[in-house]
Motif scaffolding. Structure first.
Motif, mmCIF file in Angstrom:
data_model
loop_
_atom_site.group_PDB
_atom_site.id
_atom_site.type_symbol
_atom_site.label_atom_id
_atom_site.label_comp_id
_atom_site.label_asym_id
_atom_site.label_seq_id
_atom_site.Cartn_x
_atom_site.Cartn_y
_atom_site.Cartn_z
ATOM 1 N N ALA A 163 -9.728 -3.033 10.865
ATOM 2 C CA ALA A 163 -10.869 -2.055 10.096
ATOM 3 C C ALA A 163 -10.280 -0.713 9.706
ATOM 4 C CB ALA A 163 -11.891 -2.117 11.370
ATOM 5 N N LEU A 164 -9.360 -0.267 10.796
ATOM 6 C CA LEU A 164 -8.989 1.016 10.564
ATOM 7 C C LEU A 164 -7.935 1.118 9.211
ATOM 8 C CD1 LEU A 164 -7.794 2.306 14.042
ATOM 9 C CD2 LEU A 164 -9.763 3.017 12.724
ATOM 10 N N PHE A 165 -7.057 -0.121 8.954
ATOM 11 C CA PHE A 165 -6.544 -0.071 7.737
ATOM 12 C C PHE A 165 -7.392 -0.187 6.487
ATOM 13 C CE2 PHE A 165 -2.517 -2.420 6.232
ATOM 14 C CZ PHE A 165 -2.170 -1.458 5.132
ATOM 15 N N LYS A 166 -8.476 -0.724 6.664
ATOM 16 C CA LYS A 166 -9.387 -0.618 5.576
ATOM 17 C C LYS A 166 -9.974 0.592 5.389
ATOM 18 C CE LYS A 166 -10.831 -5.612 5.924
ATOM 19 N NZ LYS A 166 -11.977 -6.449 6.398
ATOM 20 N N VAL A 167 -10.061 1.525 6.406
ATOM 21 C CA VAL A 167 -10.574 2.796 6.130
ATOM 22 C C VAL A 167 -9.659 3.656 5.593
ATOM 23 C CG1 VAL A 167 -11.479 4.706 7.843
ATOM 24 C CG2 VAL A 167 -11.857 2.572 8.385
ATOM 25 N N GLU A 168 -8.479 3.345 5.952
ATOM 26 C CA GLU A 168 -7.450 4.397 5.197
ATOM 27 C C GLU A 168 -7.231 4.028 3.801
ATOM 28 O OE1 GLU A 168 -2.550 5.737 5.444
ATOM 29 O OE2 GLU A 168 -3.726 4.910 7.217
ATOM 30 N N ILE A 169 -7.389 2.691 3.531
ATOM 31 C CA ILE A 169 -7.354 2.059 1.897
ATOM 32 C C ILE A 169 -8.646 2.771 1.279
ATOM 33 C CG2 ILE A 169 -7.516 0.204 0.305
ATOM 34 C CD1 ILE A 169 -5.943 -1.162 2.491
ATOM 35 N N ALA A 170 -9.765 2.765 1.934
ATOM 36 C CA ALA A 170 -10.871 3.348 1.153
ATOM 37 C C ALA A 170 -11.057 4.882 1.048
ATOM 38 C CB ALA A 170 -12.217 3.048 2.155
ATOM 39 N N GLU A 171 -10.348 5.401 2.029
ATOM 40 C CA GLU A 171 -10.178 6.962 1.778
ATOM 41 C C GLU A 171 -8.983 7.196 0.552
ATOM 42 O OE1 GLU A 171 -9.467 11.182 3.934
ATOM 43 O OE2 GLU A 171 -9.828 9.218 5.277
ATOM 44 N N TYR A 172 -8.004 6.536 0.578
ATOM 45 C CA TYR A 172 -7.078 6.384 -0.393
ATOM 46 C C TYR A 172 -7.588 6.130 -1.779
ATOM 47 C CZ TYR A 172 -2.586 5.685 -3.202
ATOM 48 O OH TYR A 172 -1.651 5.727 -4.216
ATOM 49 N N GLN A 173 -8.660 5.329 -2.106
ATOM 50 C CA GLN A 173 -9.367 5.022 -3.072
ATOM 51 C C GLN A 173 -10.489 5.858 -3.260
ATOM 52 O OE1 GLN A 173 -10.000 0.893 -2.124
ATOM 53 N NE2 GLN A 173 -8.469 0.339 -3.857
ATOM 54 N N ASN A 174 -10.868 6.970 -2.479
ATOM 55 C CA ASN A 174 -11.852 8.079 -2.753
ATOM 56 C C ASN A 174 -13.221 7.062 -2.505
ATOM 57 O OD1 ASN A 174 -12.579 10.383 -2.752
ATOM 58 N ND2 ASN A 174 -12.958 10.637 -4.874
ATOM 59 N N TYR A 215 0.851 -1.246 0.075
ATOM 60 C CA TYR A 215 -0.009 -0.082 0.078
ATOM 61 C C TYR A 215 0.702 1.271 0.068
ATOM 62 C CZ TYR A 215 -2.807 3.748 2.224
ATOM 63 O OH TYR A 215 -3.112 4.910 2.554
ATOM 64 N N SER A 216 1.852 1.495 0.941
ATOM 65 C CA SER A 216 2.488 2.634 1.176
ATOM 66 C C SER A 216 3.673 2.885 0.347
ATOM 67 C CB SER A 216 2.984 2.782 2.705
ATOM 68 O OG SER A 216 3.622 4.036 2.929
ATOM 69 N N TYR A 217 4.540 1.689 -0.222
ATOM 70 C CA TYR A 217 5.627 1.884 -0.819
ATOM 71 C C TYR A 217 5.310 1.570 -2.341
ATOM 72 C CZ TYR A 217 10.529 1.079 -2.280
ATOM 73 O OH TYR A 217 11.755 1.305 -2.947
ATOM 74 N N GLU A 218 4.539 0.391 -2.445
ATOM 75 C CA GLU A 218 4.467 0.172 -4.011
ATOM 76 C C GLU A 218 2.952 0.711 -4.646
ATOM 77 O OE1 GLU A 218 6.288 -4.131 -3.920
ATOM 78 O OE2 GLU A 218 4.332 -3.985 -4.371
ATOM 79 N N TYR A 219 2.207 1.552 -3.854
ATOM 80 C CA TYR A 219 0.848 2.334 -4.076
ATOM 81 C C TYR A 219 -0.075 1.473 -4.884
ATOM 82 C CZ TYR A 219 3.126 6.573 -2.419
ATOM 83 O OH TYR A 219 3.267 7.502 -1.567
ATOM 84 N N ASN A 220 -0.358 0.164 -4.093
ATOM 85 C CA ASN A 220 -1.189 -0.777 -4.743
ATOM 86 C C ASN A 220 -2.335 -0.980 -3.794
ATOM 87 O OD1 ASN A 220 -2.753 -2.793 -6.006
ATOM 88 N ND2 ASN A 220 -0.849 -4.049 -6.705
ATOM 89 N N PRO A 221 -3.247 -0.334 -3.577
ATOM 90 C CA PRO A 221 -4.291 -0.369 -2.601
ATOM 91 C C PRO A 221 -5.176 -1.648 -2.532
ATOM 92 C CG PRO A 221 -4.921 1.527 -3.834
ATOM 93 C CD PRO A 221 -3.616 1.054 -4.228
ATOM 94 N N THR A 222 -5.373 -1.992 -3.941
ATOM 95 C CA THR A 222 -6.372 -3.188 -4.069
ATOM 96 C C THR A 222 -5.537 -4.349 -3.771
ATOM 97 O OG1 THR A 222 -7.125 -2.236 -6.233
ATOM 98 C CG2 THR A 222 -7.557 -4.350 -5.976
ATOM 99 N N GLU A 223 -4.372 -4.684 -3.863
ATOM 100 C CA GLU A 223 -3.834 -5.753 -3.542
ATOM 101 C C GLU A 223 -3.359 -5.900 -2.088
ATOM 102 O OE1 GLU A 223 -1.410 -9.524 -3.807
ATOM 103 O OE2 GLU A 223 -3.059 -8.544 -4.747
#
Length: 421
Positions: free
Chosen positions: A275-286, A249-257
């Motif tokens: 759940a918080l990690f999922k929240v951050e990914i969801a926000e990153y994906q708008n 997520y943070s280095y390769e910028y691949n939130p889906t994987e």
């Protein structure tokens, strides 16, 4: 601090270091076998206990099984059951009481009950048996409570450059002092000792902690390799899988994987952190819908009173940043300072006060309780925000430069906010 306003992610070049084929096999492996084996052990020792409710020889193993079940599943009930069992052990033990006291102190540390942990560890230290073990636990607690002078005293009392338990604590001490090179050097020495001992638990702990430190140092490939090493020992280890997900997520910028990995973990391992990690990914994906869904799941979990104060800092931050509930957030932050008066806790309080508009009061807390007392990048982001609202613009630039060098550790959402300081 947990979520940011997503604009765009600017990265000139992305270096891919992970390979799905290297970790996919671990995602398919389930913890059911481990859990079934633990339940069989629990059944065996409970049978012994039913034969004699005061049978102290059964209580220790039962507490260990409950603790391992918590580590395997993330389910809070097992940590609480371990606490209850250890309390009973302390009550009835005539011999070896100090060992049960120290085990109870470690349980309290896991629950963020640091003041209670200090009390029972002090009782163990007063008994005088296993003094070194008592001093090591007292060091751990002192670090959590921000009693750094006491922590140094305890660390010096059992100093031994050839001892694994000393080295991992020396690494933690150097991390607190901001000396990451020394932190890694001592942790690598500890790893070598663990590998020489062939003890799986020591090796697992060494690999995951060293992976974290490598990540802080920007040595992301080394971090990834050590998470894989951890999974070779414990294929169901949720922490190592989460570490790999963070790299993706943070280095390769691949939130889906990254999300795919997190979803496989949460099929069996239940912890509010995910759940918080999922929240951050969801926000990153708008993805506002997914963000709200996961926030709801998080709060539904942490309302369980058995979690106590374990998620205070997260709860306070979310209330302030997401819902503008500054008074509710401040109440939690003040409680967190009572629980553990560390620079991080004061940083939380100052940041929320700043969001509320009490800029001068927030600055006063920074100057009296934080500056020079921690090197945590999250805290320095809070300081930079407080400097900004107090028009201390000249002080922001060096902090911003340092924070951007920690962008991998902080994640893309917070990095975007740092770029806008």
């Amino acid at each position: 601090m947990i979520f940011g306003i997503i604009t765009s992610c600017k990265k000139t070049e992305i270096y891919k270091i992970t390979e799905a084929k290297e970790y996919n096999e671990y995602l398919r492996l389930k913890s059911n076998i481990t859990r079934d084996n633990l339940n069989l052990r629990l059944e065996f020792w409970n049978k012994k206990l039913k034969e004699d409710s005061t049978r102290i020889v059964a209580l220790g193993p039962i507490a260990k099984v409950y603790t391992k079940l918590f580590q395997t599943t993330g389910e809070i009930e097992y940590l609480k059951k371990a606490e209850q069992t250890l309390k009973k052990s302390v009550e009835i033990a005539a011999i070896g009481k100090e060992n049960y006291l120290l085990a109870l102190a470690r349980n309290y540390i896991s629950q963020h009950m640091f003041i209670e942990a200090e009390k029972v560890a002090e009782r163990a230290l007063q008994i005088g048996v296993n003094k070194k073990q008592s001093e090591m636990v007292m060091f751990d607690i002192a670090m959590e409570l921000g009693k750094y002078t006491n922590a140094k005293k305890y660390l010096e009392s059992f100093a031994n450059q050839e001892d694994y338990n000393f080295l991992i604590r020396l690494a933690k001490w150097n991390d607190y002092k901001g000396n990451l090179d020394a932190t890694i050097r001592n942790m690598e020495k500890a790893k070598s000792i663990a590998e020489g001992s062939k003890k799986g638990e020591l090796m697992l702990w060494s690999y995951t902690n060293l992976a974290d430190y490598y990540g802080h140092a920007g040595r992301v490939k080394d971090s990834y390799d050590h998470y894989l090493k951890a999974l070779e020992i414990d294929p169901a280890n949720a922490y190592a899988k989460k570490g790999i997900a963070w790299i993706i997520y943070s280095y390769e910028y691949n939130p889906t994987e990254a999300l795919r990995i997190i979803n496989t973990i949460t099929q069996e391992y239940q912890s509010p952190d995910y759940a918080l990690f999922k929240v951050e990914i969801a926000e990153y994906q708008n993805n506002q819908e997914a963000k709200e869904k996961n926030l709801k799941n998080y709060f539904q979990t942490v309302t369980d009173t058995r979690y106590g104060d374990m998620y205070n800092s997260y709860n306070a931050m979310i209330r302030a940043e997401e819902f503008n509930d500054y008074d509710g957030a401040l109440e939690i932050a003040i409680q967190e300072i009572k629980n553990r008066p560390t620079p991080q806790s004061y940083g939380l309080l100052a940041y929320i006060l700043n969001l509320k508009g009490d800029h001068k009061k927030a600055l006063g807390i920074v100057e009296s309780h934080i500056i020079g007392k921690t090197y945590e990048p999250e805290v320095y982001y809070q300081i930079a925000q407080i400097y900004k609202t107090n028009q201390l613009i000249d002080k922001i630039a060096p902090i911003k430069k340092e924070l951007l060098s920690s962008s991998y550790e902080l994640g893309p959402l917070l990095t975007n906010k740092i770029q806008n300081l």
